[in-house]
Motif scaffolding. Structure first.
Motif: not given
Length: 319
Positions: A255-259, A287-288, A312-316
């Protein structure tokens, strides 16, 4: 925190900021102040970038700025200067903070009781009308401010690892149970991916038990209270938030970097000027959005200096 009683409010604020090694190192500047409120500016630097791919400031930089500004607001609310320390701090990230843009935190001490000060604030980036984050913090008044007597020489990573023992509380039972004294470690992220993580020089020990342990090596510019001395509470917040982000990256390969969505930290005791450690767990992951928590300690994981949680918002996949 370093208190300069007897000075005028303006003189005290300037002395307060210049007397904090981290604030002085980062170039923080007072841009406005008055009875019970203050505004601090964090000048833009490449070092504060947390995600070079998306060109975003590391949220830990906002936490350090917010903690410092809130502390200044408390000092501006007092009629007589006295020592005080952060009890807890909560950050809500309203929109992504862009790297290499100056950031200002406007903090107000809206309630000053006999023992506790309550502070709220907003963080803005120059050229933007809407805040990028909000902060709420509480401070304990009349804390000890004499030079500490519990200092020992800083342990090496292997010495600290050899001393780790299993936590017994239910809350921390998922954390580390044992570490070999020769546990290897590597930089937490590849070079160039996050300049702020490189500035903190965070290292990751090999995967063990419930997950990796992250180490924050001590350096003098991380000091927030030179009188005790103690590591800046905002630095601990930035380290804890970084550890949770790295934990989520580690447990979600590819995954990318979570926000960061929000972050809350509670301080148990002041952090000595020695190496600091953190270990995380995922409480819930959808999921998010993921909810993670972290325990931060120095010489004994049963005696954390701080505990924190964050969403944390997980990258799609396409992100």
């Amino acid at each position: 925190m370093s208190i300069f009683s007897g000075d005028s409010r303006t003189t005290w604020v300037q002395a307060f900021i210049s007397g904090i090694p981290y604030a002085a190192h980062s170039g923080m500047q007072v841009v406005d102040m008055g009875k019970g409120h203050a505004s601090l500016l964090l000048p833009a630097r490449d070092t504060w970038t947390g995600d070079t791919t998306r060109n975003l400031i590391h949220p830990g930089c906002l936490s350090v700025l917010a903690d410092t500004a809130c502390g200044v607001a408390v000092g501006c609310a007092l009629d007589e200067m006295e020592p005080f320390a952060t009890l807890d701090l909560r950050m809500d990230y309203l929109r992504p903070p862009v790297a290499n843009i100056n950031t200002i935190c406007r903090a107000e001490c809206h309630r000053l009781s006999r023992s506790v000060a309550f502070v709220r604030g907003e963080l803005f980036q120059l050229g933007q009308a809407e805040p990028v984050a909000t902060v709420n913090a509480t401070f304990m008044r009349a804390t000890a401010n004499t030079r500490r007597k519990d200092l020992k020489s800083a342990p090496t990573p292997s010495e600290a690892a050899a001393n780790l023992i299993a936590p017994t509380s239910v809350e921390s039972s998922h954390f580390i149970t044992s570490v070999a004294a020769d546990t290897p470690e590597v930089p937490a992220l590849a070079g160039g991916r996050s300049p702020y993580v490189e500035f903190l020089n965070i290292h990751k020990q090999a995967q063990i038990d419930a997950g990796p342990v992250f180490r924050l090596p001590f350096k003098s510019e991380l000091i927030g209270n030179p009188m005790l001395p103690a590591i800046h509470g905002g630095v601990l917040a930035g380290f804890g938030e970084t550890a949770m982000l790295l934990h989520l990256i580690d447990t979600n390969p590819g995954i990318g970097v979570p926000r960061s969505v929000d972050f809350a930290i509670a301080y148990m005791r002041s952090a000595k000027p020695v190496d600091t450690f953190a270990q995380c767990s995922t409480i819930r992951q959808g999921n998010r959005v993921a909810l993670a928590q972290v325990s931060i300690w120095q010489d004994d994981p049963q005696r954390p200096v701080a505990n924190a949680r964050g969403h944390f918002l997980m990258p799609r996949e396409e992100e």
